[in-house]
Design a protein around this motif. Structure first.
Motif, PDB file in Angstrom:
ATOM      1  N   ARG A  56      26.870  80.033  25.157  1.00 14.78           N
ATOM      2  CA  ARG A  56      28.026  79.888  26.055  1.00 14.78           C
ATOM      3  C   ARG A  56      28.778  81.224  26.190  1.00 14.78           C
ATOM      4  O   ARG A  56      29.269  81.557  27.261  1.00 14.78           O
ATOM      5  CB  ARG A  56      28.948  78.794  25.569  1.00 14.78           C
ATOM      6  CG  ARG A  56      28.285  77.422  25.619  1.00 14.78           C
ATOM      7  CD  ARG A  56      29.258  76.309  25.521  1.00 14.78           C
ATOM      8  NE  ARG A  56      28.706  75.041  25.148  1.00 14.78           N
ATOM      9  CZ  ARG A  56      27.848  74.309  25.836  1.00 14.78           C
ATOM     10  NH1 ARG A  56      27.382  74.764  26.968  1.00 14.78           N
ATOM     11  NH2 ARG A  56      27.432  73.139  25.411  1.00 14.78           N
ATOM     12  N   LEU A  97      35.867  79.745  22.438  1.00 13.45           N
ATOM     13  CA  LEU A  97      34.480  79.944  22.006  1.00 13.45           C
ATOM     14  C   LEU A  97      34.383  80.931  20.854  1.00 13.45           C
ATOM     15  O   LEU A  97      33.596  80.720  19.921  1.00 13.45           O
ATOM     16  CB  LEU A  97      33.621  80.399  23.183  1.00 13.45           C
ATOM     17  CG  LEU A  97      33.412  79.351  24.281  1.00 13.45           C
ATOM     18  CD1 LEU A  97      32.722  79.966  25.487  1.00 13.45           C
ATOM     19  CD2 LEU A  97      32.637  78.142  23.765  1.00 13.45           C
ATOM     20  N   HIS A 106      33.990  75.175  26.273  1.00 12.57           N
ATOM     21  CA  HIS A 106      33.002  74.814  27.292  1.00 12.57           C
ATOM     22  C   HIS A 106      33.688  74.231  28.529  1.00 12.57           C
ATOM     23  O   HIS A 106      33.320  74.556  29.661  1.00 12.57           O
ATOM     24  CB  HIS A 106      31.987  73.841  26.708  1.00 12.57           C
ATOM     25  CG  HIS A 106      30.835  73.579  27.614  1.00 12.57           C
ATOM     26  ND1 HIS A 106      30.204  72.375  27.658  1.00 12.57           N
ATOM     27  CD2 HIS A 106      30.189  74.366  28.509  1.00 12.57           C
ATOM     28  CE1 HIS A 106      29.233  72.422  28.556  1.00 12.57           C
ATOM     29  NE2 HIS A 106      29.203  73.619  29.076  1.00 12.57           N
ATOM     30  N   GLU A 121      26.835  83.353  28.590  1.00 10.63           N
ATOM     31  CA  GLU A 121      27.146  82.913  29.959  1.00 10.63           C
ATOM     32  C   GLU A 121      28.517  83.424  30.405  1.00 10.63           C
ATOM     33  O   GLU A 121      28.671  83.934  31.518  1.00 10.63           O
ATOM     34  CB  GLU A 121      27.107  81.389  30.032  1.00 10.63           C
ATOM     35  CG  GLU A 121      27.427  80.838  31.396  1.00 10.63           C
ATOM     36  CD  GLU A 121      27.442  79.322  31.447  1.00 10.63           C
ATOM     37  OE1 GLU A 121      27.912  78.800  32.477  1.00 10.63           O
ATOM     38  OE2 GLU A 121      27.007  78.655  30.484  1.00 10.63           O
TER      39      GLU A 121
END
Length: 101
Positions: free
Chosen positions: A76, A52, A37, A79
């Motif tokens: 995430r 991730l 992150h 994204e």
């Protein structure tokens, strides 16, 4: 920026976790997720993807699976792949991300 300040601290915590805990410990997965992150927020997309994906696979393989954590990491990843302009890769994680809603 918060991500700039957090990254070295999160990285050090992850190194300690990896040195002292079993390889499949949830704190290691959480460390990968947090570090990923930080990288994502800072625009380090290659490093973010590596961390991730590590977290995602660890949460998916946990017993019991870390469903809420898995969904958070999936969001995430969505994204990340959207930023990269890779909608097909983002689509792979959308269903898991939707479980967080």
């Amino acid at each position: 920026d918060d991500a700039d300040a957090a990254e070295p601290l999160v990285g050090e915590a992850l190194r300690v976790f990896m040195a002292r805990l079993p390889a499949d410990h949830r704190l290691i997965a959480r460390g990968h997720a947090a570090l990923g992150h930080c990288y994502l927020l800072r625009g380090g997309l290659d490093a973010a993807e590596r961390e991730l994906l590590s977290a995602y696979h660890m949460f998916a393989e946990a017993d019991p699976p870390g469903r809420a954590e898995l969904a958070d990491v999936a969001c995430r990843l969505v994204e990340l792949y959207e930023r990269w302009g890779a909608p097909a890769a983002a689509d792979e994680y959308r269903a898991a991300c939707a479980e967080s809603e």
